[in-house]
Design an enzyme around this catalytic site. Structure first.
Site, PDB file in Angstrom:
ATOM      1  CD  GLU A 278       4.114  46.315  77.213  1.00  0.00           C
ATOM      2  OE1 GLU A 278       3.418  45.432  77.775  1.00  0.00           O
ATOM      3  OE2 GLU A 278       4.980  46.968  77.778  1.00  0.00           O
ATOM      4  CB  CYS A 312       3.525  43.559  81.029  1.00  0.00           C
ATOM      5  SG  CYS A 312       4.607  44.899  80.742  1.00  0.00           S
TER       6      CYS A 312
END
Length: 533
Positions: A278, A312
């Site tokens: 990820e 993120c």
């Protein structure tokens, strides 16, 4: 939040009542959680030439034999580890304030962010425990012809490496480790060099909850004079002893890990290890002229400045309708000036803490200087001056001239900057201009989070259908995905694999064995005999 929101399948993590009159004294009197050195004997990596590292790798390699297990033995292991996760979740909840203080001290988070992280870890533990019981303990009966039985069994893939980030050193590392662990694999955690104690705290709690001594290990980087001599993560990946790697971090590092795993398979005639990654995002939030300015302003600030922009999922680009731009930017300016930015995260009045390091802040400042050299205009900033790791949130207008092309402004956004810097591009209010801007965002290659603030159904449909991302939000901020309710993860340059906290996430950590049996071999087809006569 309601604890029974999941209909009795699991408890939602318990919240904290910050307005309770007893909370300030409880917070002040509670010490940060201190992991037990006896329970957590982290291996201090000092270099690949170290004999101790070779011994460590041999121990990990030998654990592969314990992964050749399925059927009743696998069911018992998964059940035992699921119970361990649930006990660990209870232990963490009972120590929420102490755990939050550890995160605040090590990662520089504010109190609210740290408590949210503790709760997310608890949700990961309970959710993965439930899903493991549902999907990994009982073989799946497959459709087949009469006279034959076919069943699909799960078995561990093998030793698993979890390389964690600094921005969620407890929740994300906990999610990575617990998912591989509950699937029956031996787990090695390599935390970020800045946050090793959070990883140690996770292992401490899991071992207190019943995890086997050899099921979880921690490897820390050796730091000399503030710098690493060698990178433990690279050494572990290149060792070739792992069946898989879970990684959360930059797109570049994920690509390097992928390349290393492929080279190991090609050059050493070894199995191809699985990478679950990820990575980052160039996340866009759209605001059209129909949106409520106050609601939009709140969502924007939370999206780009909360956690000092070190998520993120944080918004990096604001796509705004020219008709509402001036009012919205004025409101954003006022909102930022009302925020308190400080390195003193123990002060509950602090809204934004420091970045993870002075080097990270220097990189953010260099990015801002580059924007200004290219024509970007600083239009909003929190009060105060930057100092070391302290970096003040700021907003840049990338196409400030009326009628200028938003695509020209987007040319300044080429990569994710992990800091609270918001890049504003303005479209002329038409559907055609908005569509072109969204398609230009898609061309950047990232696809993590996105959102739209609007009261217009056609705008909502256009942005929802056009903007490429893994998690999309309407009329709210774009951060704070909730386990199970909002499984998190992207694609393209933003990662691969199943979404964290999703129904299918655990499947990545197991291999599957099909057991097919001719049930007539014992004499006759019992199934037919039951259905005839």
């Amino acid at each position: 939040s309601p604890r029974d929101v999941y209909g009795g399948s699991r408890l939602s993590a318990r919240g904290v009542d910050y307005e309770n009159p007893t909370f300030p004294s409880l917070f002040a009197a509670t010490a940060a959680f201190a992991p037990s050195a006896e329970r957590v004997a982290a291996f201090p990596f000092s270099g690949v030439a170290d004999e101790g590292f070779a011994t460590f790798l041999n121990d990990v390699k030998s654990s592969k034999t314990s992964c050749v297990v399925s059927g009743d033995a696998m069911s018992a292991r998964v059940t035992r580890r699921a119970e361990t996760l649930e006990r660990a979740a209870d232990l963490i909840e009972g120590d929420t304030t102490a755990m939050a203080k550890l995160i605040m001290r090590e990662a520089g988070k504010t109190l609210v962010d740290a408590v949210d992280e503790v709760r997310e870890c608890v949700d990961f533990f309970r959710f993965y425990a439930r899903r493991a019981r549902e999907t990994l303990t009982t073989p799946t009966t497959l459709r087949t012809v009469t006279g034959e039985s076919c069943a699909l069994r799960a078995q561990p893939r093998g030793p698993w490496l979890c390389v964690g980030p600094f921005n969620f050193p407890f929740a994300i590392v906990g999610g990575l480790a617990s998912s591989a662990f509950v699937a029956g694999n031996p787990v090695v955690i390599k935390p970020h060099p800045a946050t090793p104690m959070c990883a140690a705290a996770l292992v401490d709690v899991l071992k207190r909850a019943g995890a086997e001594d050899d099921s979880l290990k921690v490897v820390t980087d050796a730091v000399h004079g503030g710098a690493m001599s060698e990178n433990a993560g690279s050494a572990l990946v290149n060792s070739g002893v792992f069946a898989g790697v879970s990684f959360v971090g930059s797109t570049k590092v994920a690509a390097d890990i992928n390349l290393s795993l492929a080279k190991i398979a090609a050059e050493r005639d070894a199995p191809l290890a699985r990478l679950v990654a990820e990575t980052g995002g160039l996340n866009a939030l759209v605001v059209d002229a129909s949106a409520l300015p106050e609601q939009a302003c709140d969502a924007i600030v939370r999206s780009f400045a909360q956690s000092a922009g070190q998520r993120c999922s944080s918004a990096r680009v604001l796509v705004v309708d020219a008709g509402v731009k001036r009012e919205l930017l004025d409101m954003l300016k006022g909102a930022l000036q009302a925020m308190r930015v400080s390195e003193d995260v123990a002060d509950v009045a602090t809204d934004v803490g420091p970045l993870i390091s002075a080097a990270a802040a220097d990189a953010a400042r260099a990015h801002c200087a580059a924007l200004e050299s290219l024509g970007g205009v600083l239009v909003a900033k929190t009060n105060g001056e930057d100092d070391g790791a302290l970096f003040h949130p700021r907003v840049y207008d990338l196409n400030p001239d009326p009628g200028s092309d938003p695509l020209d402004g987007l040319e300044m956004c080429t990569k994710e900057v992990f800091a609270p810097v918001l890049h504003v591009v303005t479209y002329d209010g038409s559907r055609e201009s908005l569509r072109e801007t969204l398609l230009a965002m898609n061309e950047k290659g990232f696809a993590l989070t996105g959102g739209v603030m609007t009261r217009c159904e056609s705008t909502k449909a256009l942005v929802t259908d056009t903007l490429d991302c893994g998690n999309f939000y309407v009329n709210r901020d774009v951060v704070g995905a909730v386990v199970e309710s909002q499984p998190f993860g992207g694609h393209g340059l933003s990662g691969n694999g199943a979404k964290a906290g999703s129904e299918h996430y655990l499947e990545q950590f197991v291999a599957r064995k099909v057991v097919c049996e001719d049930t007539t071999a014992a004499g006759g087809n019992l199934e037919l005999m039951r259905t005839t006569g």
